[in-house]
Design an enzyme around this catalytic site. Structure first.
Site, short mmCIF file in Angstrom:
data_model
loop_
_atom_site.label_atom_id
_atom_site.label_comp_id
_atom_site.label_asym_id
_atom_site.label_seq_id
_atom_site.Cartn_x
_atom_site.Cartn_y
_atom_site.Cartn_z
N LYS A 54 0.90 -1.24 0.05
CA LYS A 54 -0.05 0.06 -0.01
C LYS A 54 0.81 1.16 -0.02
O LYS A 54 0.69 2.35 -0.72
CB LYS A 54 -1.01 -0.04 1.23
CG LYS A 54 -2.19 -1.09 1.13
CD LYS A 54 -2.99 -1.12 2.26
CE LYS A 54 -3.84 -2.21 2.16
NZ LYS A 54 -4.37 -2.91 3.36
N GLN A 98 -5.09 -1.48 9.45
CA GLN A 98 -5.00 -2.82 8.98
C GLN A 98 -5.55 -4.28 9.91
O GLN A 98 -5.26 -3.93 10.88
CB GLN A 98 -3.28 -3.21 8.81
CG GLN A 98 -3.03 -4.56 7.89
CD GLN A 98 -3.67 -4.76 6.33
OE1 GLN A 98 -3.35 -3.56 5.75
NE2 GLN A 98 -4.33 -5.62 6.01
N ASP A 121 -11.43 2.72 4.00
CA ASP A 121 -11.69 1.56 3.86
C ASP A 121 -13.26 1.47 3.70
O ASP A 121 -13.74 0.14 3.46
CB ASP A 121 -11.37 0.60 5.49
CG ASP A 121 -10.43 -0.34 4.88
OD1 ASP A 121 -10.09 -0.68 3.66
OD2 ASP A 121 -9.75 -1.08 5.71
#
Ligand code: NDP
Length: 294
Positions: A54, A98, A121
């Site tokens: 990422k 994460q 997200d």
């Protein structure tokens, strides 16, 4: 006739290029460099690989990348303190914690602490609720990638019959909402669904997000259907390395479907590219700028 193979790698690369162009425009016209912060707790090897990838892709698109690594025994208060600092940081437009988190940390409480405007997200209940009520929202990256891949085959999904197998908050549910926004007619299936094969056979679009190796067989598909395989199961492969297998019996699907995503090389390629898209969208919204071209 065999199905068209939807090249997730190529679609994702084109999307990343579009993101980079938008970043250049935002820097030139508004002095704005979008920034993405990724928070990693612990040292799960798979998560470390994702976080590294990422960061690399964020920088390659010309954006700022910030990484916060906390030890595996960090407390919920430690993680919340980082999230709150990032919520206040004007250089950060996107925050991603994460997942999965180490045991003892409640992902729902931590995700709920993220400023919804920076929730790239798309997992914050405010964004899930906005999506479900048809309001503009930051949406989860994998379902967004599924829609972009589908539209690479069918520019309009209006009136198409779609079946989504799986109803998780990460994939199935938001995917259903995105399909509704595209005016598809959607059926959502799950582990209690009766006669899934018959349901799939009616569908123009089949999305499999289950995590069961090759569950969707070729004879479940309507000839010419578009099949988007989200599932990832790791099985031992040759030379000791893991091999990734999808939820769809790929070779069988190739004989019946009109278009199919491979695993790997399909949906998985899109997830990080869509994270970059969401970061640019979040940066524009935070600064009161019009919606970017990605
Ligand atoms: P979850 O385990 O959260 O959800 C799985 C869903 O599948 C549930 O809704 C479950 O139903 C349903 N299900 C399970 N068994 C069956 C069955 N026999 N028939 C019909 N439905 C069934 O998984 P996720 O949504 O998080 O992920 C799904 C898959 O996608 C996984 O393989 C995951 O690795 C992969 N994935 C891939 C990504 C990518 O970038 N390519 C990103 C995210 C996920 P119920 O609700 O009734 O239990």
């Amino acid at each position: 006739m065999t199905a068209r193979i939807i090249d997730g790698k190529a679609v994702a690369a084109a999307l990343r290029e579009d993101v980079a162009k938008e970043v250049t425009r935002l820097q030139r016209d508004h002095g704005l460099t979008p920034g993405l912060a990724v928070v990693l707790v612990g040292s799960d090897p798979a998560s470390e690989v994702y976080v590294r990838s990422k960061g690399k892709q964020t920088r390659a698109a010309g954006m700022n990348s910030f990484e916060y690594v906390l030890p595996g025994d960090a407390s919920e208060a430690d993680v919340l303190a980082v999230v709150e600092k990032l919520n206040r940081d004007p250089a950060v437009h996107g925050i991603l914690v994460q997942l999965p988190l180490p045991k003892g940390l409640d992902p729902n409480r931590i995700v709920a602490a993220i400023d919804p405007a920076k929730d790239v997200d798309g997992l914050h209940p405010v964004n899930a609720g906005r999506l479900a009520t048809g309001l503009p929202a930051l949406t989860p990256c994998t379902p967004l990638g599924c829609i972009i891949l589908t539209k690479s085959v069918h520019p309009s999904l209006q009136g198409m019959d779609a079946v989504v197998i799986g109803r998780s908050n990460l994939v199935g549910r938001p995917l259903v909402q995105l399909l509704l926004n595209e005016n598809a007619t959607v059926t959502i299936a799950h582990s209690r669904t009766r006669d899934l094969a018959a349901l799939c056979r009616r569908a123009d679009l089949v999305y499999a997000a289950v995590g069961q190796k090759e569950m969707v067989r070729g004879d479940w598909l309507k000839p010419g259907a578009t099949v988007i395989d989200v599932g990832i199961t790791r099985i031992p492969g040759p030379n000791g390395k893991d091999k990734l297998v999808g939820d769809v019996a790929y070779d069988e699907a190739l004989q019946v479907a009109g278009a199919v995503t491979p695993v790997p090389g399909g949906v998985g390629q899109m997830t990080v590219a869509c994270l970059l898209v969401n970061t640019v969208r979040a940066a524009c919204a935070i600064h009161g700028l019009s919606k970017p071209a990605v």
